[in-house]
Enzyme design. Structure first.
Site, PDB file in Angstrom:
ATOM      1  N   ARG A 144      -0.026  -1.027  -7.583  1.00 20.00           N
ATOM      2  CA  ARG A 144      -0.280  -2.140  -6.650  1.00 20.00           C
ATOM      3  C   ARG A 144      -1.181  -3.177  -7.321  1.00 20.00           C
ATOM      4  NH1 ARG A 144      -1.292  -3.842  -1.101  1.00 20.00           N
ATOM      5  NH2 ARG A 144      -3.516  -4.075  -0.634  1.00 20.00           N
ATOM      6  N   LYS A 188      -2.144  -2.934   7.783  1.00 14.64           N
ATOM      7  CA  LYS A 188      -3.380  -2.562   8.473  1.00 14.64           C
ATOM      8  C   LYS A 188      -3.578  -3.424   9.714  1.00 14.64           C
ATOM      9  CE  LYS A 188      -6.281  -0.612   4.809  1.00 14.64           C
ATOM     10  NZ  LYS A 188      -7.558  -0.750   4.081  1.00 14.64           N
ATOM     11  N   TYR A 222      -9.907  -9.779  -8.289  1.00  9.68           N
ATOM     12  CA  TYR A 222      -8.984 -10.181  -9.351  1.00  9.68           C
ATOM     13  C   TYR A 222      -9.384 -11.496 -10.022  1.00  9.68           C
ATOM     14  CZ  TYR A 222      -5.977  -6.687  -7.189  1.00  9.68           C
ATOM     15  OH  TYR A 222      -5.470  -5.528  -6.672  1.00  9.68           O
ATOM     16  N   HIS A 275      -4.397  -8.577   2.509  1.00  6.56           N
ATOM     17  CA  HIS A 275      -5.857  -8.614   2.662  1.00  6.56           C
ATOM     18  C   HIS A 275      -6.217  -9.625   3.750  1.00  6.56           C
ATOM     19  CE1 HIS A 275      -6.580  -7.166  -1.762  1.00  6.56           C
ATOM     20  NE2 HIS A 275      -6.271  -6.181  -0.939  1.00  6.56           N
ATOM     21  N   ARG A 317       0.865  -1.179   0.000  1.00  4.13           N
ATOM     22  CA  ARG A 317       0.000   0.000   0.000  1.00  4.13           C
ATOM     23  C   ARG A 317       0.904   1.231   0.000  1.00  4.13           C
ATOM     24  NH1 ARG A 317      -2.196  -3.541   3.858  1.00  4.13           N
ATOM     25  NH2 ARG A 317      -4.290  -4.305   3.332  1.00  4.13           N
ATOM     26  N   HIS A 330      -1.875   3.222  -6.346  1.00  6.98           N
ATOM     27  CA  HIS A 330      -2.817   2.114  -6.189  1.00  6.98           C
ATOM     28  C   HIS A 330      -2.905   1.288  -7.468  1.00  6.98           C
ATOM     29  CE1 HIS A 330      -5.542   0.262  -3.424  1.00  6.98           C
ATOM     30  NE2 HIS A 330      -6.564   0.297  -4.265  1.00  6.98           N
TER      31      HIS A 330
END
Length: 303
Positions: free
Chosen positions: A251, A176, A283, A274, A152, A248
């Site tokens: 990425r 995250k 995807y 994720h 990110r 982004h």
């Protein structure tokens, strides 16, 4: 009371009791009259199968899921009104599911475009006279690391200096939720970081920072907005529309290109950080294309 009269009664109630604006009433009228026309003027008597058939019809006409959902909402309110007024003993929309909103496919870049971007960044960083373009060495390190790792942008610009001090194929990044994950570093990314480290350490103002990409900002590291701006400039110089690219997007290119070349969806999920596989499933169109190509190229009955 016929369907037309019941539609008028519903619109009158929406105006008088709920203060619906004229534009809202006109929208309800269009949606209800469209449904009534499909049902042969018998909207007020329609059953669930009839309403479902109408929804299938507007979907086949190419209406967006948001438009389909709006039309169903108008029908729900209409039949609730009929039920509340005692004009029907049931609500045929009660068992109907709202149309699922389609998740837009992520913007990405082709492998060719990504190669041009990286080649341009390398050429600018290795110009004989040094940084002909201010920050070229730093930009080369940024794009190489981003495309090699799929970080990110917030993770990228705040990388600690220790990442560049260890000449290893992997490093650990905190993402995250303060969760750590291991990400790979390509030889090109490691070399670009080493080049940037030499230039960075030659500047006394930067050398003391604990960040790999320090800056005179409140955070102490390169602001993500500055990187995004400079990336667009690099893209333009590489002959790529600047509106098409962002950190982004790069990425997403990392993830898409991995899948196109045989990577497993679970592995890509872990690399992207994720927590839920459903996030990575944006995807799956890449996997579908790859599987279709595999069947067409290798199945004995493929023509």
């Amino acid at each position: 009371m016929k369907s037309g009269a019941r539609i008028e009664a519903f619109l009158e109630m929406m105006s008088a009791e709920r203060g619906a604006a004229d534009n809202t009433l006109a929208s309800y009228r269009r949606d209800l009259e469209d449904a009534s026309e499909h049902l042969g003027g018998r909207l007020a008597d329609a059953d669930a199968a009839g309403i479902r058939g109408y929804l299938d019809d507007i979907a086949s006409r190419g209406f967006a899921t948001t438009s389909q959902a709006r039309k169903l909402s108008a029908l729900r309110q209409f039949f609730r009104f009929l039920y509340a007024e005692g004009l029907r003993s049931d609500d045929p929309t009660g068992i109907l599911d709202s149309p699922k909103k389609e998740r837009p496919l992520p913007k990405t870049m082709s492998e060719g475009e990504t190669g041009r971007l990286l080649d341009r960044a390398a050429a600018e960083a290795q110009a004989p006279s040094g940084d002909e373009i201010p920050g070229a060495t730093r930009m080369h390190a940024l794009v190489e690391v981003l495309y090699a790792t799929g970080l990110r942008v917030s993770e990228l610009v705040s990388l600690p200096l220790t990442v560049a001090l260890r000449d290893e194929r992997f490093f650990v990044v905190r993402g995250k939720g303060d969760k750590d994950r291991m990400v790979p570093l390509s030889p090109k990314a490691r070399e670009a970081m080493r080049r940037w480290l030499v230039k960075r350490n030659s500047d006394p103002k930067l050398a003391e920072s604990l960040f790999l990409f320090p800056a005179a900002s409140d955070s102490g590291h390169l602001p993500r907005q500055v990187f995004a701006r400079d990336l667009k400039g690099l893209a333009a110089r590489a002959g790529i529309a600047s509106a098409k690219i962002s950190p982004h997007v790069l990425r997403h290119a990392f993830a898409s290109h991995l899948l196109q070349n045989g990577a497993d969806l679970r592995a890509v999920q872990q690399l992207l950080g994720h927590s839920d596989i459903s996030t990575t499933q944006i995807y799956t169109h890449v996997l579908e294309e790859r599987l279709l190509k595999l069947v067409n190229e290798h199945h004995p009955l493929a023509d």
